[in-house]
Design an enzyme around this catalytic site. Structure first.
Site, PDB file in Angstrom:
ATOM      1  N   ASN A 208       0.705  -1.192  -0.066  1.00 54.44           N
ATOM      2  CA  ASN A 208      -0.017  -0.011   0.075  1.00 54.44           C
ATOM      3  C   ASN A 208       0.798   1.335  -0.131  1.00 54.44           C
ATOM      4  O   ASN A 208       2.098   1.210   0.157  1.00 54.44           O
ATOM      5  CB  ASN A 208      -0.956  -0.163   1.129  1.00 54.44           C
ATOM      6  N   ASP A 304      -4.564  -9.402  13.199  1.00 51.29           N
ATOM      7  CA  ASP A 304      -4.854  -7.994  13.449  1.00 51.29           C
ATOM      8  C   ASP A 304      -3.675  -7.936  14.628  1.00 51.29           C
ATOM      9  O   ASP A 304      -4.095  -8.392  15.709  1.00 51.29           O
ATOM     10  CB  ASP A 304      -6.441  -7.680  13.640  1.00 51.29           C
ATOM     11  N   LYS A 341     -11.781  -3.496  18.695  1.00 52.18           N
ATOM     12  CA  LYS A 341     -10.297  -4.124  18.684  1.00 52.18           C
ATOM     13  C   LYS A 341      -9.658  -4.042  20.301  1.00 52.18           C
ATOM     14  O   LYS A 341      -8.970  -4.742  20.641  1.00 52.18           O
ATOM     15  CB  LYS A 341      -9.289  -3.155  18.018  1.00 52.18           C
TER      16      LYS A 341
HETATM   17  N1  CTP Z   1      -3.865  -2.778  12.160  1.00 51.53           N
HETATM   18  C1  CTP Z   1      -2.955  -3.766  13.029  1.00 51.53           C
HETATM   19  N2  CTP Z   1      -3.006  -4.977  12.080  1.00 51.53           N
HETATM   20  C2  CTP Z   1      -3.865  -5.437  11.094  1.00 51.53           C
HETATM   21  C3  CTP Z   1      -4.436  -4.252  10.486  1.00 51.53           C
HETATM   22  C4  CTP Z   1      -4.817  -3.058  11.181  1.00 51.53           C
HETATM   23  O1  CTP Z   1      -2.421  -3.519  13.845  1.00 51.53           O
HETATM   24  N3  CTP Z   1      -3.795  -6.569  10.600  1.00 51.53           N
HETATM   25  C5  CTP Z   1      -3.891  -1.605  13.158  1.00 51.53           C
HETATM   26  C6  CTP Z   1      -3.206  -0.435  12.120  1.00 51.53           C
HETATM   27  O2  CTP Z   1      -1.783  -0.246  12.629  1.00 51.53           O
HETATM   28  C7  CTP Z   1      -4.194   0.698  12.861  1.00 51.53           C
HETATM   29  C8  CTP Z   1      -5.573   0.006  12.972  1.00 51.53           C
HETATM   30  O3  CTP Z   1      -5.367  -1.244  13.297  1.00 51.53           O
HETATM   31  O4  CTP Z   1      -3.672   1.047  14.125  1.00 51.53           O
HETATM   32  C9  CTP Z   1      -6.487   0.323  11.896  1.00 51.53           C
HETATM   33  O5  CTP Z   1      -7.295  -0.683  11.733  1.00 51.53           O
HETATM   34  P1  CTP Z   1      -8.067  -1.102  10.497  1.00 51.53           P
HETATM   35  O6  CTP Z   1      -9.088  -2.019  10.906  1.00 51.53           O
HETATM   36  O7  CTP Z   1      -6.852  -1.595   9.547  1.00 51.53           O
HETATM   37  O8  CTP Z   1      -8.500   0.145   9.982  1.00 51.53           O
HETATM   38  P2  CTP Z   1      -8.472   0.769   8.542  1.00 51.53           P
HETATM   39  O9  CTP Z   1      -7.128   0.724   7.794  1.00 51.53           O
HETATM   40  O10 CTP Z   1      -9.206   2.006   8.751  1.00 51.53           O
HETATM   41  O11 CTP Z   1      -9.557  -0.497   7.912  1.00 51.53           O
HETATM   42  P3  CTP Z   1     -11.115  -0.574   7.924  1.00 51.53           P
HETATM   43  O12 CTP Z   1     -11.660   0.454   7.985  1.00 51.53           O
HETATM   44  O13 CTP Z   1     -11.297  -1.464   6.692  1.00 51.53           O
HETATM   45  O14 CTP Z   1     -11.281  -1.605   9.195  1.00 51.53           O
END
Ligand code: CTP
Length: 397
Positions: A208, A304, A341
């Site tokens: 990304n 996550d 989370k």
């Molecule tokens: N994060 C993480 N591990 C992942 C995905 C995300 O630690 N596999 C953390 C990122 O570092 C950030 C937060 O979770 O602190 C973002 O969550 P995420 O659910 O990925 O949010 P978005 O990128 O905004 O995506 P979505 O809105 O699709 O949930």
């Protein structure tokens, strides 16, 4: 103010080197131990004997001095210090530092050190203003190198303008500030940053556009407040800050492992843009075009990291901070994400294209905690980082 502190003082070859002898005396008056290093050019301006006599320490001069290597190698010499000071920092030394050259003792020490570096530039005004020097200065600032001066004024060469080395009391002040015990002294903070790369085959990956700018700025700001920072970074565009422990990873799974390996921590900040999926049918060989049709990628969910650490029970960092990039209903989505989370704070931002935040140097965030939502005005990513680091310091102390 500086008792028990050890300063490695690299003296470059400029007329201002005579002030560095006084600097040694003033730093020692404050209680510091000063270990001097002279470049070859510096020896044209001050003698090893006077430097060593004022420091009451051995003066280091040559990379290939085998006795020194037996006593104390250059790696150890650069790390035994609490702070490395370069005064005067000539255009040549700044150029070497910015470009990673290591062809003498001073430049090798500067490459090998894991400590903060404070430079006091001194050069002719035209040299200071030259685009090449300004590029080097910008690079070094980005690397987390601290600057004091140069001052403006009449110079030894007769010209007037910025380029004079700062006066000794100012440099002493900058040394004291650089070594000050910040509010996060003794605290360990893990920061994730950058994108992840999820391999498709040995030569291709899914990634990304995260530059790592915000995560890097946060790590630097926490370190500036005295925290011991473990910086777990995916392949980012910008270099990690100086003075932090860097763990480089490629994939989300490696990032989780690195974070778990870095615990325990007092706080963890998850600024990385982690890929949500990896390719489940990753090929061990480079995928080839075939007549049979197009390849089909199968995806599997990545762990996550934020949720895993937030929900780990025993050993959970006292404060867990996540990020949420949203394009609509920012507060509602981010609040739901915080609950889902299980982190303590979510730093939410609106990344819809009209804001220009994605890939830009500014950010406008809302910090959501158990106490509600706090809107911060639009500011630079460095300012967001400084404010977040200060808020973390307040919460941990
Ligand atoms: N994060 C993480 N591990 C992942 C995905 C995300 O630690 N596999 C953390 C990122 O570092 C950030 C937060 O979770 O602190 C973002 O969550 P995420 O659910 O990925 O949010 P978005 O990128 O905004 O995506 P979505 O809105 O699709 O949930």
């Amino acid at each position: 103010m500086l008792s028990g502190k050890r300063v490695l003082l690299i003296i470059g070859g400029g007329i201002a080197a005579f002030k560095s002898l006084d600097l040694i005396r003033r730093l020692r008056e404050q209680g510091a131990t000063v270990v001097p290093v002279l470049t070859k050019a510096a020896e044209e301006f001050v003698t090893p004997l006077s430097t060593s006599a004022l420091a009451a320490e051995k003066v280091y001069r040559d990379l290939f001095d085998l006795t020194d290597e037996a006593e104390m190698g250059h790696i150890e010499l650069s790390r035994a210090a609490d702070l490395v000071v370069v005064a005067p920092a000539t255009a040549d030394l700044l150029g070497k530092m910015a470009n990673g050259l290591a062809n003498d003792l001073a430049s090798t020490l500067l490459m090998a050190t894991d400590k903060r570096v404070l430079v006091a530039p001194a050069m002719n005004v035209r040299m200071w203003e030259h685009p090449a020097n300004q590029r080097n200065v910008a690079t070094l600032r980005g690397d987390g190198v601290l600057f004091i001066g140069p001052d403006e004024g009449e110079m030894a060469c007769g010209e007037f303008g910025p380029g004079r080395m700062s006066e000794v009391p100012e440099i002493v002040g900058a040394v004291i500030a650089a070594l000050a015990d910040g509010p996060l002294r003794g605290k360990h903070v893990v920061v994730t940053s950058g994108p992840t790369h999820e391999p498709i085959d040995p030569v291709r990956y899914i990634a990304n556009r995260s530059s790592g700018a915000q995560g890097t700025a946060i790590a630097r700001a926490l370190s500036a407040l005295g925290a011991e920072v473990t910086f777990v970074t995916g392949p980012a565009d910008i270099a990690p800050p100086a003075g932090v422990r860097v763990v480089r990873v490629q994939t989300a799974r490696q990032m989780l492992e690195a974070v778990q390996g870095a615990l325990p921590a007092d706080a963890a900040v998850f600024a990385a843009a982690v890929a949500d999926w990896h390719v489940a049918n990753e090929s061990g060989r480079k995928m080839k075009k075939t007549r049979e049709g197009l390849p089909v990628l199968e995806f599997a969910e990545n762990p996550d990291i934020l949720a895993t650490v937030s929900q780990m029970g025993q050993g959970r960092p006292g404060l867990v901070v996540g990020f949420a990039a949203e394009t609509d209903d920012v507060i509602a989505h981010a609040t739901a994400k915080r609950d889902r989370k299980g982190c303590d704070w979510i730093v939410a931002n609106d990344v819809s294209p009209a804001t220009g935040i994605m890939g830009g140097s500014e950010n406008a965030v809302t910090v959501i905690s158990g106490d509600g939502a706090e809107d911060w005005p639009r500011m630079s990513k460095d300012q967001v980082a400084a404010r977040l680091a200060a808020k973390i310091a307040e919460a941990l102390t």
